[in-house]
Design a protein around this motif. Structure first.
Motif, PDB file in Angstrom:
ATOM      1  N   LEU A  44       0.836  -1.203   0.000  1.00 14.35           N
ATOM      2  CA  LEU A  44       0.000   0.000   0.000  1.00 14.35           C
ATOM      3  C   LEU A  44       0.871   1.253   0.000  1.00 14.35           C
ATOM      4  O   LEU A  44       0.542   2.261  -0.617  1.00 14.35           O
ATOM      5  CB  LEU A  44      -0.926   0.001   1.221  1.00 14.35           C
ATOM      6  N   GLU A  45       2.026   1.176   0.667  1.00  9.81           N
ATOM      7  CA  GLU A  45       2.960   2.321   0.688  1.00  9.81           C
ATOM      8  C   GLU A  45       3.461   2.592  -0.734  1.00  9.81           C
ATOM      9  O   GLU A  45       3.616   3.740  -1.138  1.00  9.81           O
ATOM     10  CB  GLU A  45       4.162   2.044   1.609  1.00  9.81           C
ATOM     11  N   ASP A  46       3.701   1.514  -1.484  1.00  7.10           N
ATOM     12  CA  ASP A  46       4.138   1.689  -2.885  1.00  7.10           C
ATOM     13  C   ASP A  46       3.052   2.396  -3.685  1.00  7.10           C
ATOM     14  O   ASP A  46       3.337   3.265  -4.512  1.00  7.10           O
ATOM     15  CB  ASP A  46       4.442   0.323  -3.531  1.00  7.10           C
ATOM     16  N   ALA A  47       1.812   1.981  -3.428  1.00  7.75           N
ATOM     17  CA  ALA A  47       0.698   2.587  -4.168  1.00  7.75           C
ATOM     18  C   ALA A  47       0.566   4.068  -3.812  1.00  7.75           C
ATOM     19  O   ALA A  47       0.369   4.923  -4.690  1.00  7.75           O
ATOM     20  CB  ALA A  47      -0.599   1.841  -3.863  1.00  7.75           C
ATOM     21  N   GLN A  48       0.696   4.375  -2.520  1.00  9.04           N
ATOM     22  CA  GLN A  48       0.590   5.783  -2.099  1.00  9.04           C
ATOM     23  C   GLN A  48       1.745   6.607  -2.662  1.00  9.04           C
ATOM     24  O   GLN A  48       1.564   7.750  -3.086  1.00  9.04           O
ATOM     25  CB  GLN A  48       0.553   5.874  -0.565  1.00  9.04           C
ATOM     26  N   ALA A  49       2.923   6.019  -2.684  1.00 11.61           N
ATOM     27  CA  ALA A  49       4.088   6.729  -3.253  1.00 11.61           C
ATOM     28  C   ALA A  49       3.866   6.984  -4.746  1.00 11.61           C
ATOM     29  O   ALA A  49       4.241   8.039  -5.280  1.00 11.61           O
ATOM     30  CB  ALA A  49       5.354   5.909  -3.038  1.00 11.61           C
ATOM     31  N   LEU A  50       3.230   6.039  -5.397  1.00 13.61           N
ATOM     32  CA  LEU A  50       2.938   6.219  -6.828  1.00 13.61           C
ATOM     33  C   LEU A  50       1.965   7.386  -7.031  1.00 13.61           C
ATOM     34  O   LEU A  50       2.156   8.227  -7.912  1.00 13.61           O
ATOM     35  CB  LEU A  50       2.377   4.915  -7.416  1.00 13.61           C
ATOM     36  N   VAL A  51       0.946   7.436  -6.186  1.00 15.20           N
ATOM     37  CA  VAL A  51      -0.021   8.541  -6.278  1.00 15.20           C
ATOM     38  C   VAL A  51       0.693   9.883  -6.096  1.00 15.20           C
ATOM     39  O   VAL A  51       0.473  10.831  -6.864  1.00 15.20           O
ATOM     40  CB  VAL A  51      -1.139   8.373  -5.223  1.00 15.20           C
ATOM     41  N   ALA A  52       1.571   9.958  -5.111  1.00 16.08           N
ATOM     42  CA  ALA A  52       2.297  11.212  -4.858  1.00 16.08           C
ATOM     43  C   ALA A  52       3.173  11.563  -6.067  1.00 16.08           C
ATOM     44  O   ALA A  52       3.279  12.725  -6.466  1.00 16.08           O
ATOM     45  CB  ALA A  52       3.144  11.074  -3.604  1.00 16.08           C
ATOM     46  N   PHE A  53       3.789  10.551  -6.657  1.00 20.35           N
ATOM     47  CA  PHE A  53       4.652  10.763  -7.825  1.00 20.35           C
ATOM     48  C   PHE A  53       3.837  11.312  -9.005  1.00 20.35           C
ATOM     49  O   PHE A  53       4.259  12.237  -9.702  1.00 20.35           O
ATOM     50  CB  PHE A  53       5.310   9.430  -8.208  1.00 20.35           C
ATOM     51  N   LEU A  54       2.664  10.752  -9.205  1.00 22.55           N
ATOM     52  CA  LEU A  54       1.860  11.173 -10.370  1.00 22.55           C
ATOM     53  C   LEU A  54       1.381  12.613 -10.200  1.00 22.55           C
ATOM     54  O   LEU A  54       1.301  13.360 -11.184  1.00 22.55           O
ATOM     55  CB  LEU A  54       0.656  10.234 -10.556  1.00 22.55           C
ATOM     56  N   GLY A  55       1.070  12.996  -8.962  1.00 23.35           N
ATOM     57  CA  GLY A  55       0.672  14.380  -8.698  1.00 23.35           C
ATOM     58  C   GLY A  55      -0.409  14.818  -9.659  1.00 23.35           C
ATOM     59  O   GLY A  55      -1.459  14.175  -9.768  1.00 23.35           O
ATOM     60  N   ASP A  56      -0.157  15.901 -10.387  1.00 19.00           N
ATOM     61  CA  ASP A  56      -1.184  16.345 -11.336  1.00 19.00           C
ATOM     62  C   ASP A  56      -0.780  16.070 -12.790  1.00 19.00           C
ATOM     63  O   ASP A  56      -1.267  16.715 -13.721  1.00 19.00           O
ATOM     64  CB  ASP A  56      -1.546  17.822 -11.119  1.00 19.00           C
ATOM     65  N   ILE A  57       0.112  15.093 -12.984  1.00 20.71           N
ATOM     66  CA  ILE A  57       0.447  14.685 -14.362  1.00 20.71           C
ATOM     67  C   ILE A  57      -0.772  13.930 -14.927  1.00 20.71           C
ATOM     68  O   ILE A  57      -1.232  12.958 -14.306  1.00 20.71           O
ATOM     69  CB  ILE A  57       1.684  13.752 -14.389  1.00 20.71           C
ATOM     70  N   PRO A  58      -1.310  14.344 -16.072  1.00 22.11           N
ATOM     71  CA  PRO A  58      -2.425  13.564 -16.648  1.00 22.11           C
ATOM     72  C   PRO A  58      -1.941  12.134 -16.927  1.00 22.11           C
ATOM     73  O   PRO A  58      -1.036  11.927 -17.737  1.00 22.11           O
ATOM     74  CB  PRO A  58      -2.733  14.315 -17.958  1.00 22.11           C
ATOM     75  N   SER A  59      -2.528  11.193 -16.222  1.00 27.01           N
ATOM     76  CA  SER A  59      -1.948   9.843 -16.223  1.00 27.01           C
ATOM     77  C   SER A  59      -2.982   8.748 -16.304  1.00 27.01           C
ATOM     78  O   SER A  59      -4.099   8.876 -15.790  1.00 27.01           O
ATOM     79  CB  SER A  59      -1.170   9.610 -14.916  1.00 27.01           C
TER      80      SER A  59
END
Ligand code: SF4
Length: 344
Positions: free
Chosen positions: A269-284
């Motif tokens: 789940l930490e990996d998933a949350q880190a991914l969300v933070a990484f994506l930020g507002d990049i249209p993804s």
């Protein structure tokens, strides 16, 4: 005598060649149509060309299609061709039919230099880059096969053997031939280039081609990504993100992030949350890929439950997240499973 690879000539180059040979301008149009609309496999088929021009082309041009060394058909309809090139090199091309489209997964190199640890192709050293003609002929060859059976090739992904951005010039030239509206006419929205993250080329390829971009991400933690994709030691996660922020994304498009879920490696789940933070507002858009083990590989696929939980976190953050079902597993054509293909 140097061979003339007709399928490696841009529209402009073909016109210049006809002019240099003293031919009428419309001959280029006729040849282009034979190559990319009628999908000729040999110059001999170009029967509306004058005999003199045809024999001159025939003398210089090798066959217009690769040699088929093997062909396999999966229970789910996925097809894999092992193709032999003029110098004996071998590549694989995979066709994945869906209800509304047919996607061809192209190779851009023979082998790969990047040695991603989850990828079977990474165990095969780089032999050479493909020429533009060898990339284009994967498309013309398969489209001709499919047309004969009433099937369609609508989409192309450069996700096969090799890192496309390490064969930049040939890939750009080939993609421009695929895009040409009077020939194969595959639109920019229907072509996707997948890269392991060759940062210095990302913005350039966006400007040069305007096609869809997919990034093999698999982790946003350098310590993990270094292990999975050794190229990350050169261009780390932060550098990759900055390059994507500078990417000339067309209106209404998004970056596709490929994320292979590996049990206990990158699926918490930490990996998933880190991914969300990484994506930020990049249209993804995020593609979660299940791992297909291959002999000698120590990674294991994430469980269904963990995959769904991972997906939930990304979806809750507002990103389209697709679990990519494995295709062609029974013929060794699935992502990461292939000996001769692999960029997930
Ligand atoms: S995943 Fe792609 S870039 Fe990495 S080794 Fe495989 S083919 Fe090469």
């Amino acid at each position: 005598m140097t061979a003339l690879r007709l399928t490696g000539l841009s529209w402009e180059e073909l016109n210049s060649l006809m002019e240099a040979w003293g031919e009428r301008p419309y001959r280029a149009k006729q040849i282009w149509s034979w190559l990319y609309v009628k999908l000729a496999r040999d110059v001999a088929e170009m029967t509306d060309l004058p005999a003199g021009l045809r024999s001159r082309l025939q003398e210089l041009s090798p066959p217009l299609a690769p040699q088929v060394l093997a062909h396999q058909l999966s229970q789910d309809g996925t097809e894999k061709w092992l193709l032999g090139l003029a110098d004996g090199a071998r590549i694989e091309t995979v066709y994945i039919p869906d209800q509304d489209r047919g996607t061809l997964c192209l190779s851009s190199q023979v082998g790969c230099s990047l040695s991603c640890t989850f990828c079977h192709t990474g165990t095969q050293p780089l032999e050479r880059n493909l020429e533009a003609a060898e990339i284009v002929e994967q498309v013309t060859f398969v489209r001709a096969e499919l047309t004969r059976r009433g099937q369609k090739l609508t989409n192309v992904v450069l996700m096969g053997m090799g890192e496309p951005l390490y064969n930049y010039d040939a890939v750009v030239k080939a993609v421009r031939i695929l895009l040409n509206g009077t020939g194969l006419a595959i639109g920019t929205r229907k072509i996707t280039l997948s890269t392991a993250g060759v940062v210095p080329r990302l913005v350039q390829v966006g400007r040069d081609l305007g096609i869809n971009m997919a990034i093999s991400l698999h982790s946003v933690r350098d310590v993990v990504r270094d292990q999975l994709i050794p190229l990350n030691r050169k261009y780390n996660v932060q550098a990759l993100r900055e390059a994507i922020l500078a990417f000339p994304l067309k209106h209404g498009r998004c970056i596709t992030w490929e994320y292979l879920l590996l049990k206990g490696v990158n699926d918490s789940l930490e990996d998933a949350q880190a991914l969300v933070a990484f994506l930020g507002d990049i249209p993804s858009k995020v593609n979660l890929i299940s791992f297909n083990p291959w002999p000698g590989c120590t990674f294991e696929p994430s469980s269904r439950e963990r995959t769904l939980r991972f997906q939930e976190v990304i979806c809750a953050a507002g990103f389209v997240t697709v679990i990519r079902e494995s295709r062609g597993g029974d013929i060794g054509a699935a992502c990461g499973q292939l000996r001769a293909l692999g960029c997930c």
